[in-house]
Design a protein around this motif. Sequence first.
Motif, PDB file in Angstrom:
ATOM      1  N   UNK A 134      39.360 -37.634  -9.262  1.00 48.36           N
ATOM      2  CA  UNK A 134      39.435 -36.378  -8.515  1.00 48.36           C
ATOM      3  C   UNK A 134      40.838 -36.166  -7.945  1.00 48.36           C
ATOM      4  N   UNK A 135      41.472 -37.246  -7.454  1.00 47.74           N
ATOM      5  CA  UNK A 135      42.809 -37.134  -6.862  1.00 47.74           C
ATOM      6  C   UNK A 135      43.847 -36.756  -7.915  1.00 47.74           C
ATOM      7  N   UNK A 136      43.699 -37.290  -9.125  1.00 48.68           N
ATOM      8  CA  UNK A 136      44.636 -36.966 -10.194  1.00 48.68           C
ATOM      9  C   UNK A 136      44.525 -35.493 -10.588  1.00 48.68           C
ATOM     10  N   UNK A 137      43.310 -35.010 -10.660  1.00 49.39           N
ATOM     11  CA  UNK A 137      43.094 -33.602 -10.991  1.00 49.39           C
ATOM     12  C   UNK A 137      43.679 -32.711  -9.894  1.00 49.39           C
ATOM     13  N   UNK A 138      43.504 -33.111  -8.640  1.00 50.21           N
ATOM     14  CA  UNK A 138      44.031 -32.331  -7.520  1.00 50.21           C
ATOM     15  C   UNK A 138      45.560 -32.264  -7.577  1.00 50.21           C
ATOM     16  N   UNK A 139      46.220 -33.389  -7.911  1.00 51.17           N
ATOM     17  CA  UNK A 139      47.679 -33.399  -8.015  1.00 51.17           C
ATOM     18  C   UNK A 139      48.170 -32.485  -9.131  1.00 51.17           C
ATOM     19  N   UNK A 140      47.460 -32.497 -10.256  1.00 49.45           N
ATOM     20  CA  UNK A 140      47.831 -31.622 -11.373  1.00 49.45           C
ATOM     21  C   UNK A 140      47.700 -30.155 -10.985  1.00 49.45           C
ATOM     22  N   UNK A 141      46.616 -29.831 -10.305  1.00 53.31           N
ATOM     23  CA  UNK A 141      46.392 -28.445  -9.892  1.00 53.31           C
ATOM     24  C   UNK A 141      47.473 -27.987  -8.913  1.00 53.31           C
ATOM     25  N   UNK A 142      47.863 -28.859  -7.983  1.00 48.27           N
ATOM     26  CA  UNK A 142      48.901 -28.501  -7.022  1.00 48.27           C
ATOM     27  C   UNK A 142      50.248 -28.320  -7.713  1.00 48.27           C
ATOM     28  N   UNK A 145      50.155 -25.037  -9.454  1.00 50.10           N
ATOM     29  CA  UNK A 145      50.205 -23.951  -8.481  1.00 50.10           C
ATOM     30  C   UNK A 145      51.617 -23.789  -7.919  1.00 50.10           C
ATOM     31  N   UNK A 146      52.332 -24.907  -7.750  1.00 47.87           N
ATOM     32  CA  UNK A 146      53.684 -24.850  -7.219  1.00 47.87           C
ATOM     33  C   UNK A 146      54.741 -24.563  -8.263  1.00 47.87           C
ATOM     34  N   UNK A 147      54.333 -24.433  -9.507  1.00 46.02           N
ATOM     35  CA  UNK A 147      55.290 -24.109 -10.556  1.00 46.02           C
ATOM     36  C   UNK A 147      55.985 -25.309 -11.169  1.00 46.02           C
ATOM     37  N   UNK A 148      55.667 -26.518 -10.730  1.00 44.36           N
ATOM     38  CA  UNK A 148      56.298 -27.709 -11.291  1.00 44.36           C
ATOM     39  C   UNK A 148      55.793 -27.996 -12.712  1.00 44.36           C
ATOM     40  N   UNK A 215      56.125 -29.814 -18.345  1.00 43.32           N
ATOM     41  CA  UNK A 215      57.142 -29.724 -17.306  1.00 43.32           C
ATOM     42  C   UNK A 215      58.456 -29.260 -17.936  1.00 43.32           C
ATOM     43  N   UNK A 216      59.040 -28.197 -17.380  1.00 47.25           N
ATOM     44  CA  UNK A 216      60.296 -27.677 -17.922  1.00 47.25           C
ATOM     45  C   UNK A 216      61.442 -28.616 -17.585  1.00 47.25           C
ATOM     46  N   UNK A 217      62.391 -28.751 -18.504  1.00 50.45           N
ATOM     47  CA  UNK A 217      63.564 -29.599 -18.275  1.00 50.45           C
ATOM     48  C   UNK A 217      64.775 -28.937 -18.908  1.00 50.45           C
ATOM     49  N   UNK A 218      65.951 -29.190 -18.312  1.00 50.13           N
ATOM     50  CA  UNK A 218      67.210 -28.668 -18.856  1.00 50.13           C
ATOM     51  C   UNK A 218      67.957 -29.819 -19.525  1.00 50.13           C
ATOM     52  N   UNK A 219      68.371 -29.618 -20.747  1.00 47.48           N
ATOM     53  CA  UNK A 219      69.107 -30.630 -21.495  1.00 47.48           C
ATOM     54  C   UNK A 219      70.575 -30.220 -21.600  1.00 47.48           C
ATOM     55  N   UNK A 220      71.494 -31.183 -21.285  1.00 48.54           N
ATOM     56  CA  UNK A 220      72.936 -30.927 -21.430  1.00 48.54           C
ATOM     57  C   UNK A 220      73.532 -32.061 -22.264  1.00 48.54           C
ATOM     58  N   UNK A 221      74.649 -31.822 -22.922  1.00 45.25           N
ATOM     59  CA  UNK A 221      75.290 -32.893 -23.689  1.00 45.25           C
ATOM     60  C   UNK A 221      75.693 -34.048 -22.781  1.00 45.25           C
ATOM     61  N   UNK A 222      75.550 -35.263 -23.276  1.00 49.61           N
ATOM     62  CA  UNK A 222      75.917 -36.439 -22.485  1.00 49.61           C
ATOM     63  C   UNK A 222      77.387 -36.394 -22.064  1.00 49.61           C
ATOM     64  N   UNK A 223      78.247 -35.837 -22.946  1.00 48.22           N
ATOM     65  CA  UNK A 223      79.683 -35.788 -22.648  1.00 48.22           C
ATOM     66  C   UNK A 223      80.004 -34.869 -21.468  1.00 48.22           C
ATOM     67  N   UNK A 224      79.054 -33.980 -21.098  1.00 50.35           N
ATOM     68  CA  UNK A 224      79.289 -33.060 -19.982  1.00 50.35           C
ATOM     69  C   UNK A 224      78.934 -33.678 -18.637  1.00 50.35           C
TER      70      UNK A 224
END
Length: 234
Positions: A134-142, A145-148, A215-224
């Motif tokens: 139940x706690x895992x489901x609650x964390x996913x829902x939050x 809801x928070x956009x994470x 979960x959205x992530x931004x990828x940049x070149x390692x050299x940057x």
Amino acid sequence: EGIIEQRKFIEGSDVAAGTSLYQIALTSYKTAYDAAKADVAVASQTLERYKKLMEAKVVSQQDYDLNEAKYKQAEARLSKAQEDLENTRVPAPISGRIGRSLVSEGALVGRGESTLLATIEQINPLYVNFSQSESEISRLQQAMKGGKLQRANAARVQLLLEDDSIYEHTGKFLFSDRAVDPATGSISLRAEFPNPALRLLPGQFVRVQVVTGEQAAFLVPQSAVMQGEQGRFV
């Protein structure tokens, strides 16, 4: 109820739905079927005669209705007798792999209560039952809801076998219970997996991976990426 006259399957083999598994002595059932069939024929003739008499206004509607009811009762008895006769060949209710026979030829079965004859395991496809706290489901829902997290279009289900290898077929999520089990604090879920190569067996322990959000992530070149006194920066 009756005596097992013959076992018709090979133990440990695959059987198709409708395959005859045993033969139960059918003499009494065949006699009952023939008698019921004759009763239907007589009731049908009687009903047809009463129909003509009613049209001629010789008998009443009540007399015709009574004979029509007797005809329907005779049909019901015939249907039951036919079903009993068919069941003497013990047709397999489902397709799957059948285990050992739990009765031998000559045994009396069904006397007063049901007798387990054999067990058929459906092995393609297979259900996988698992749970989520139940706690895992609650964390996913939050998090959603928070956009994470963004909800996935469709839940993807994968299996991890005992050697940590990923099962080659993706499963289909079927359902989750709407109530929490108070004993475990978790919700039961079920998925279905194809098993064409029969790698999975009923009762086997596996681990389940379910992708429900992304979960959205931004990828940049390692050299940057640079290193400074305050840490890494772009």
